[in-house]
Design a protein around this motif. Structure first.
Motif, PDB file in Angstrom:
ATOM      1  N   VAL A 138       0.861  -1.183   0.000  1.00 38.61           N
ATOM      2  CA  VAL A 138       0.000   0.000   0.000  1.00 38.61           C
ATOM      3  C   VAL A 138       0.895   1.230   0.000  1.00 38.61           C
ATOM      4  O   VAL A 138       1.909   1.256   0.687  1.00 38.61           O
ATOM      5  CB  VAL A 138      -0.904  -0.020   1.261  1.00 38.61           C
ATOM      6  N   HIS A 139       0.537   2.245  -0.760  1.00 39.67           N
ATOM      7  CA  HIS A 139       1.335   3.473  -0.814  1.00 39.67           C
ATOM      8  C   HIS A 139       1.050   4.323   0.422  1.00 39.67           C
ATOM      9  O   HIS A 139       1.853   4.372   1.337  1.00 39.67           O
ATOM     10  CB  HIS A 139       1.038   4.229  -2.117  1.00 39.67           C
ATOM     11  N   CYS A 140      -0.121   4.957   0.458  1.00 38.86           N
ATOM     12  CA  CYS A 140      -0.505   5.655   1.690  1.00 38.86           C
ATOM     13  C   CYS A 140      -1.401   4.699   2.461  1.00 38.86           C
ATOM     14  O   CYS A 140      -2.504   4.385   2.022  1.00 38.86           O
ATOM     15  CB  CYS A 140      -1.252   6.942   1.381  1.00 38.86           C
ATOM     16  N   GLU A 141      -0.924   4.189   3.592  1.00 39.63           N
ATOM     17  CA  GLU A 141      -1.723   3.257   4.406  1.00 39.63           C
ATOM     18  C   GLU A 141      -2.715   4.114   5.205  1.00 39.63           C
ATOM     19  O   GLU A 141      -2.342   4.793   6.166  1.00 39.63           O
ATOM     20  CB  GLU A 141      -0.787   2.411   5.274  1.00 39.63           C
ATOM     21  N   THR A 142      -3.959   4.098   4.738  1.00 42.51           N
ATOM     22  CA  THR A 142      -4.991   4.990   5.255  1.00 42.51           C
ATOM     23  C   THR A 142      -5.343   4.696   6.722  1.00 42.51           C
ATOM     24  O   THR A 142      -5.963   5.530   7.389  1.00 42.51           O
ATOM     25  CB  THR A 142      -6.231   4.901   4.336  1.00 42.51           C
ATOM     26  N   THR A 143      -4.952   3.520   7.198  1.00 42.61           N
ATOM     27  CA  THR A 143      -5.152   3.143   8.597  1.00 42.61           C
ATOM     28  C   THR A 143      -4.603   4.214   9.532  1.00 42.61           C
ATOM     29  O   THR A 143      -5.230   4.611  10.507  1.00 42.61           O
ATOM     30  CB  THR A 143      -4.401   1.830   8.891  1.00 42.61           C
ATOM     31  N   THR A 144      -3.378   4.670   9.208  1.00 40.98           N
ATOM     32  CA  THR A 144      -2.702   5.654  10.051  1.00 40.98           C
ATOM     33  C   THR A 144      -2.482   6.971   9.328  1.00 40.98           C
ATOM     34  O   THR A 144      -2.428   8.025   9.956  1.00 40.98           O
ATOM     35  CB  THR A 144      -1.298   5.139  10.428  1.00 40.98           C
ATOM     36  N   GLY A 145      -2.282   6.895   7.982  1.00 39.46           N
ATOM     37  CA  GLY A 145      -1.861   8.055   7.203  1.00 39.46           C
ATOM     38  C   GLY A 145      -0.381   7.999   6.865  1.00 39.46           C
ATOM     39  O   GLY A 145       0.167   8.935   6.292  1.00 39.46           O
ATOM     40  N   ILE A 146       0.265   6.875   7.186  1.00 35.82           N
ATOM     41  CA  ILE A 146       1.707   6.728   6.916  1.00 35.82           C
ATOM     42  C   ILE A 146       1.937   6.614   5.398  1.00 35.82           C
ATOM     43  O   ILE A 146       1.121   6.026   4.684  1.00 35.82           O
ATOM     44  CB  ILE A 146       2.266   5.486   7.665  1.00 35.82           C
ATOM     45  N   LEU A 147       3.031   7.223   4.940  1.00 32.25           N
ATOM     46  CA  LEU A 147       3.366   7.160   3.514  1.00 32.25           C
ATOM     47  C   LEU A 147       4.527   6.179   3.329  1.00 32.25           C
ATOM     48  O   LEU A 147       5.644   6.443   3.765  1.00 32.25           O
ATOM     49  CB  LEU A 147       3.741   8.554   3.007  1.00 32.25           C
ATOM     50  N   ASN A 148       4.225   5.050   2.711  1.00 39.32           N
ATOM     51  CA  ASN A 148       5.232   3.987   2.566  1.00 39.32           C
ATOM     52  C   ASN A 148       6.187   4.258   1.406  1.00 39.32           C
ATOM     53  O   ASN A 148       5.801   4.880   0.418  1.00 39.32           O
ATOM     54  CB  ASN A 148       4.517   2.634   2.377  1.00 39.32           C
TER      55      ASN A 148
END
Ligand SMILES: *Cc1c(COP(=O)(O)O)cnc(C)c1O
Length: 364
Positions: A138-148
């Motif tokens: 996942v690019h932006c993991e919407t769970t937290t808002g982290i940008l991978n």
């Protein structure tokens, strides 16, 4: 027409009135008035938003974003293939669950939700298991808002000659990048995230060479990405089954509005402005963001719930809603949080107004 509250949620999100107005008519897909050209125009516009390379093709798929992820995983991984899933949140976990449902061999690199996946771990996983054929993250993991770190991981995946699948559901259209530069083979997103359309379909942007090898792989009839692609290619944008006509018209309008805003870079800047205003303002009000600035995307922000024993999310939520703002519950497993999204038809002025509302809604 106008909502009495703004959705600060990462899909469905707040859309413009003109996007909503595009749906005020019933369309017949085989009548000339509907104009199937609209689908071809959407496909070609999505391609040019994703890359300047001519090697890619777009397939639209009915359903929520997950339907598009499931159709890509289920169609692009052949029998005997094996998927490595890089997982640091609910949407990474969902990809793993899809593979398990479809009986696709898979393994996972699991991280905590506040941890960035590391290139060296992916490298080690690919070295130790040569049967892996595809890697998904996942690019932006919407769970937290982290940008991978999609670009860095994709480079390793390519070095090992594996297929790279990116769930860019919540980042595509809101963060500028070129999928050919990043060596992404397959990108998945949907109508109701950063393009700012309404929910009803998703899309898969994939290398043409890869699509050509996918015939007969699908584990589902309605989610057969290859068959959908062939129908769209050979019948001028025709969908295999009933198409979400209203959603398609709204999406075409949303694409026009993305252009009018100044394209993805301008939208990114607006989201960034929203996000930094939000975090600064919330910090001033005593809230703490879950993620450090370096890991944070401009898409959605998780905040720790206040530690006061009087705090109750539902009550806070209802107060904010009555003041015109709908926020999102948390989804992090090891921390009590709530989330606020910055995407959609949301301006820095809206964020300033939200901060005033938060000041009023802080009852504890
Ligand atoms: C929204 C989203 C999805 C798809 O969710 P749906 O509820 O099926 O639309 C998938 N991945 C990510 C990262 C998302 O943000």
């Amino acid at each position: 027409m106008n909502n009495d509250y703004l959705l600060l949620t990462p899909g469905p999100l707040s859309t413009s009135n003109t996007v909503k107005e595009a749906m005020l008519k019933d369309w017949c897909t085989w009548d000339d008035d509907y104009n199937l050209d609209i689908v071809q125009a959407i496909r070609s516009e999505l391609c040019s938003l994703a890359t300047s390379s001519p090697e890619y093709t777009v397939t639209l798929m009915q359903g929520s974003g997950t339907s598009s992820v499931e159709s890509a995983i289920g169609t692009l991984i052949p029998n005997g293939g094996k998927l490595l899933v890089i997982n640091n949140g609910a949407y990474g976990a969902r990809i793993l669950e899809i593979a398990q449902y479809l009986n696709i061999a898979c393994s996972a690199l699991n991280y905590s939700e506040t941890q960035l996946p590391e290139v060296k771990d992916v490298e080690a996983a690919l070295r130790s298991d040569p049967t892996i054929t595809h890697v998904a993250m996942v690019h932006c993991e919407t769970t937290t808002g982290i940008l991978n770190p999609a670009k860095e991981i994709s480079a390793v995946v390519n070095k090992h000659k594996k297929v790279m699948i990116l769930d860019a559901m919540s980042s595509f259209g809101g963060i500028p990048f070129d999928i050919a530069d990043w060596q992404i083979d397959v990108l998945i997103s949907s109508a109701n995230k950063c393009i700012q359309g309404v929910p009803g379909f998703g899309f898969v942007i994939a290398k043409k060479s890869l699509m050509h090898t996918a015939k007969g792989n699908a584990r589902s009839l309605s989610l057969d990405l290859y068959a959908q692609w062939q129908t769209m290619e050979q019948h001028h944008g025709k969908w295999r089954f009933t198409s979400p006509t209203h959603v398609v018209r709204a999406f075409a309008q949303a694409l026009t509005e993305l252009k009018l805003e100044g394209g993805i870079t301008a939208r990114y800047q607006r989201y960034q402005k929203n996000q930094s205003l939000l975090v600064e303002g919330m910090q001033a009000l005593g809230f703490k963001a879950l993620l450090p600035k370096e890991l944070q995307s401009p898409i959605i922000t998780s905040f720790y719930s206040p530690s006061s024993p009087d705090y109750d999310f539902k009550r806070f939520y209802q107060k904010l809603k009555s003041l015109g703002f709908v926020i999102y519950p948390g989804k992090v497993s090891n921390a009590d949080c709530f989330r606020i999204g910055n995407i959609g038809e949301v301006t820095p002025q809206d964020i300033t107004n939200l901060l005033e509302a938060v000041t009023k809604a802080k009852y504890w």
